[in-house]
Design a protein around this motif. Structure first.
Motif, PDB file in Angstrom:
ATOM      1  N   HIS A  51       0.996  -1.363  -0.166  1.00 29.41           N
ATOM      2  CA  HIS A  51       0.009  -0.027  -0.125  1.00 29.41           C
ATOM      3  C   HIS A  51       0.934   1.257   0.086  1.00 29.41           C
ATOM      4  O   HIS A  51       0.338   2.230  -0.094  1.00 29.41           O
ATOM      5  CB  HIS A  51      -0.901  -0.119   1.294  1.00 29.41           C
ATOM      6  N   GLY A  52       2.208   1.118   0.128  1.00 28.36           N
ATOM      7  CA  GLY A  52       3.012   2.340  -0.057  1.00 28.36           C
ATOM      8  C   GLY A  52       3.188   2.857   1.425  1.00 28.36           C
ATOM      9  O   GLY A  52       2.922   2.474   2.412  1.00 28.36           O
ATOM     10  N   ASP A  78      -2.539   3.899  -3.739  1.00 29.35           N
ATOM     11  CA  ASP A  78      -3.813   3.996  -4.433  1.00 29.35           C
ATOM     12  C   ASP A  78      -4.341   5.277  -4.546  1.00 29.35           C
ATOM     13  O   ASP A  78      -3.943   6.093  -3.732  1.00 29.35           O
ATOM     14  CB  ASP A  78      -4.533   2.574  -3.900  1.00 29.35           C
ATOM     15  N   GLU A  79      -5.619   5.413  -5.310  1.00 30.92           N
ATOM     16  CA  GLU A  79      -6.178   6.768  -5.615  1.00 30.92           C
ATOM     17  C   GLU A  79      -6.367   7.510  -4.206  1.00 30.92           C
ATOM     18  O   GLU A  79      -6.301   8.674  -3.765  1.00 30.92           O
ATOM     19  CB  GLU A  79      -7.242   6.779  -6.389  1.00 30.92           C
ATOM     20  N   SER A  80      -7.240   6.627  -3.041  1.00 29.29           N
ATOM     21  CA  SER A  80      -7.576   7.181  -1.986  1.00 29.29           C
ATOM     22  C   SER A  80      -6.531   7.615  -1.076  1.00 29.29           C
ATOM     23  O   SER A  80      -6.331   8.765  -0.364  1.00 29.29           O
ATOM     24  CB  SER A  80      -8.715   6.504  -1.132  1.00 29.29           C
ATOM     25  N   ARG A  81      -5.360   6.829  -1.000  1.00 27.12           N
ATOM     26  CA  ARG A  81      -4.196   7.004  -0.128  1.00 27.12           C
ATOM     27  C   ARG A  81      -3.450   8.317  -0.790  1.00 27.12           C
ATOM     28  O   ARG A  81      -2.959   9.193   0.151  1.00 27.12           O
ATOM     29  CB  ARG A  81      -3.234   6.151  -0.169  1.00 27.12           C
ATOM     30  N   SER A 101       5.666   7.938  -4.973  1.00 26.52           N
ATOM     31  CA  SER A 101       4.109   7.497  -5.034  1.00 26.52           C
ATOM     32  C   SER A 101       3.834   6.134  -5.733  1.00 26.52           C
ATOM     33  O   SER A 101       2.759   5.488  -5.522  1.00 26.52           O
ATOM     34  CB  SER A 101       3.321   8.755  -5.466  1.00 26.52           C
ATOM     35  N   HIS A 102       4.586   5.858  -6.732  1.00 24.50           N
ATOM     36  CA  HIS A 102       4.414   4.648  -7.750  1.00 24.50           C
ATOM     37  C   HIS A 102       5.765   3.903  -7.558  1.00 24.50           C
ATOM     38  O   HIS A 102       6.816   4.439  -7.912  1.00 24.50           O
ATOM     39  CB  HIS A 102       4.100   4.954  -8.965  1.00 24.50           C
ATOM     40  N   PRO A 159      -1.421   4.512 -16.870  1.00 26.93           N
ATOM     41  CA  PRO A 159      -0.565   4.917 -15.977  1.00 26.93           C
ATOM     42  C   PRO A 159      -1.153   5.505 -14.973  1.00 26.93           C
ATOM     43  O   PRO A 159      -2.329   6.077 -14.829  1.00 26.93           O
ATOM     44  CB  PRO A 159       0.068   5.901 -16.904  1.00 26.93           C
ATOM     45  N   PRO A 160      -0.736   5.291 -13.597  1.00 27.26           N
ATOM     46  CA  PRO A 160      -1.451   5.789 -12.472  1.00 27.26           C
ATOM     47  C   PRO A 160      -1.253   7.603 -12.488  1.00 27.26           C
ATOM     48  O   PRO A 160      -0.112   7.875 -13.049  1.00 27.26           O
ATOM     49  CB  PRO A 160      -0.595   5.036 -11.399  1.00 27.26           C
TER      50      PRO A 160
END
Lengths: 470, 470
Positions: free
Chosen positions: A227-228, A261-264, A250-251, A294-295
């Motif tokens: 999750h990072g 992820d997006e919410s994080r 971030s990635h 791509p994120p």
């Protein structure tokens, strides 16, 4: 992206995430054709592509199966607590250099390498772009190009941001000597010696060296391999310490491969705004995602100009050209001026080459090929680790990039492992160089950035035997 | 060098130094032939060459004369005392940037330019060298070349040191992103924020910006336009202050064009050794000397490893390529490591281009042409200043480079002059950007780095008129 390509990517994602397990039979062509509303030939094309990528296998008269290679015998490591919650002086540079020096030998199996195999890059095509770019540029532009970066390159980079859903004014962009210069300039713009900077743990060793060089103190925030960076810990530290900047990937975080992820990403941005703390978003691996899209970066949310988004062509197109950039938000002017006082500008011909290549060279086609090569090399290394590494070893399964992070049994000393491996012509990146406090002694980062060969396989066997001696 | 070339250079030196005065008749071909023991045709060839360079003029049936252009109506300025003997905080960056920004317009007469005309450089030939270098290098070397610099380039640079009489171990060399990166890295290797650094006055404005950026304090040592930095003042300051480094240009100092002669170089080196103070020897203009032989640098004396000799291809071969180097003495390792932590390496293709060009491109031939072009452009600007600038103006007569330093009557304000000139499409570099204490208000640096045209002449007329309004 064509219909069959999109379908192939969707299936690849399911395999990577374990929804389709190793050995499992894929839905039949007929089923998929019906459920997706596409023609059977589209499904065939997609499956053919996945077979070519080494992800699935056709068995005569039985259908398609997820390849056995993609098994998950080794577990994914969990989050490691950081040793001591205090801010740390950084003094890791000598260790990092002695390790990097030992990895110089061109003849080793390059599991310790920081770059993918240069054979994976379109270097002859780039050289043609350079000749063309220089010809079209004319002599005045060679001097003028030193101010503010090559206009065509700036335009191409801005265009890719827009395509990725990020609107940003072109004048936020500063072209740099790779992402490393960008990160150095950004950090200097927002800190003074003695300041605290939040970094990841484990972290890219070069970021530790930069902190040491600038006499900054590290506040290490643990990273979850799935999750990072741990946002609860970050929120706590931001509340308790006068942190002057965050430096996160971030990635495809190096070395764990973790992505937010997006919410994080939203939660991280809210924290930055709440505490008025700038973010160095090091996104050097952004183009090496295995997924279909791509994120988007935290920079996409950046109304406040707090995010300095650093990118590079070094890992995905043009190693050695030394061209990167930063979209530096409200620090753009300070960063540009600081560059004028240190290196003046990146090499103008190198910028011209990349600008021409982005416009005419087929960059997206190259990126697709590169990602597929890396993905199948990842499968091969994971499968070899499954077969040869001792029980109790754990490994990440990143959705891109070219690094695996191994957590070996506690008794393993990775610095000693490195010495033994080098003696046998195998390199690796030992855990302690990824930490300000030299933790992660039983961990190592292995690169699958080179084409997988019988020699790679033998090297994994030998590493497994060496691991068993601890 | 051929016999006639040597003779031409000797005569050119006599003209430059004023031994042969403007309008004076040269010795006859027969006289020279007899006194030098060369054939008459050798003398003819030499005189023909000097005529082509615009230094002498043949008058039918009268012989050869020194051209009138080379008159000396304007005097050479003397040494200016530095305002206040104290160490100064440097805060000149905003002024420098606002001036440099104002010089960006490509359409002005570029007397304010920091670079010679790019048309004077063999850029198409360099582009071919780049294509060839990239082809021969192969893909692995693009990555490997990031460590320690291109070996062929290191070899070529070391070779030129040896030819210039300087023996140095190749491993002292660090290839950098131009001399600017070299100077930054060197200064950081030997200082900490708050330290004192001895610099010249007037000084290259970028050195002032670097000091400001690194929070170093300047001890300004006056420079004599004919003899270089004042060693008596330097000796006094070294005795009284804890100076951590000297940053000097030993040849063709920017902006004065002054050079240290051999005995002064020795005296400077003795001072460095006595006080154990390292020298950043910024030698970016070394190849642009007008004399027959390149002067040797202070580095040639450096038994102790105290001298960090910084060179560059930006002003003499390849602007915009961003390739320079430093022979860093005992700091070589520290400098190389510091580079690995900031920009990693200069662009590998740019290094390969220059390496190939140095080996095959005819570098010395290009340099001879470039020097002759600059020398005749200098004559043209000096002659125009003689004709058009107000009485009481003074000007330097450097033996190389492409800058003249003008000292106007005290009433002239060069920042105001710049504003007026820009409004008429003429740029210049005003005196205050060359001083930590913003002195030299009545001075300016003018570049003769571009081919001399009717437009240049008109611009000098107009500058003369503007000067008369003060």
């Amino acid at each position: 992206m064509k219909r069959y390509e999109r379908l192939a990517e969707d299936v690849a994602t399911l395999i990577r995430r374990g929804v389709l397990a190793p050995g499992e039979r894929l839905p039949s062509v007929r089923q998929v054709s019906r459920s997706r509303g596409v023609s059977p030939s589209t499904v065939f094309q997609a499956y053919y592509r996945l077979e070519a990528r080494g992800l699935i296998l056709a068995r005569p008269r039985s259908g398609y199966f997820v390849r056995d290679q993609a098994r998950r015998l080794l577990e994914t490591p969990g989050i490691s607590p950081v040793r001591g919650a205090e801010a740390a002086e950084v003094a890791v540079s000598e260790l990092v250099f002695s390790v990097l020096d030992s990895l110089q030998d061109a003849d080793t199996v390059p599991f310790g390498s920081a770059f993918p195999c240069p054979g994976l890059f379109p270097l002859p095509r780039l050289a043609r772009s350079m000749a063309k770019g220089l010809r079209e540029m004319g002599s005045e532009a060679v001097v003028a190009g030193m101010t503010g970066g090559d206009p065509a390159l700036r335009h191409q980079i801005a265009r890719r941001y827009v395509l990725g859903g990020v609107r940003l004014p072109v004048d936020e962009l500063v072209i740099t000597n790779g992402a490393m210069e960008a990160l150095n300039l950004c950090l200097q713009a927002v800190t003074r010696p003695g300041d605290l900077v939040a970094i990841e743990s484990p972290a890219f060793y070069a970021s530790l060296q930069v902190l040491e060089r600038l006499q900054l103190r590290a506040v290490e925030i643990p990273v979850d391999p799935r999750h990072g960076v741990d946002l609860d810990v970050l929120a706590d530290r931001l509340g308790r310490w006068p942190i002057k900047a965050c430096w996160f990937m971030s990635h495809l975080q190096n070395p764990l491969g973790a992505s937010l992820d997006e919410s994080r990403k939203r939660a991280l941005y809210d924290l930055l705004v709440e505490h008025e703390v700038p973010l160095l978003e090091d996104d050097a691996y952004a183009e090496l995602h295995f997924g279909p899209q791509p994120p988007w970066p935290v920079k996409a949310l950046d109304e406040a100009g707090l995010v300095m988004h650093c990118g590079s062509f070094s890992k995905c197109l043009a190693p050695g050209y030394r061209v990167g950039w930063v979209a530096a938000g409200r620090q753009a002017r300070a960063v540009a001026r600081s560059q004028l006082m240190t290196t003046i500008s990146p090499s103008v011909p190198a910028q011209a080459a990349i600008a021409d290549y982005l416009q005419h060279g087929g960059y997206d086609r190259h990126l697709r090929r590169l990602r597929h090569a890396l993905e199948s090399q990842q499968q091969a290394m994971l499968a070899a680790a499954d077969r040869h590494f001792p029980a109790g070893s754990r490994v990440t399964r990143p959705e891109g990039g070219y690094f695996l992070w191994f957590e070996f049994p506690e008794r393993v000393d990775s610095l000693q492992l490195l010495r033994l491996a080098l003696a046998e012509g195998i390199s690796l990146a030992p855990g302690p160089i990824f930490s300000a406090t030299q933790g992660y002694r039983h961990c190592a980062r292995l690169s699958y950035g080179h084409p997988w060969t019988a020699r790679s396989e033998r090297a994994m066997v030998r590493l497994g035997e060496l691991l068993a001696t601890f």
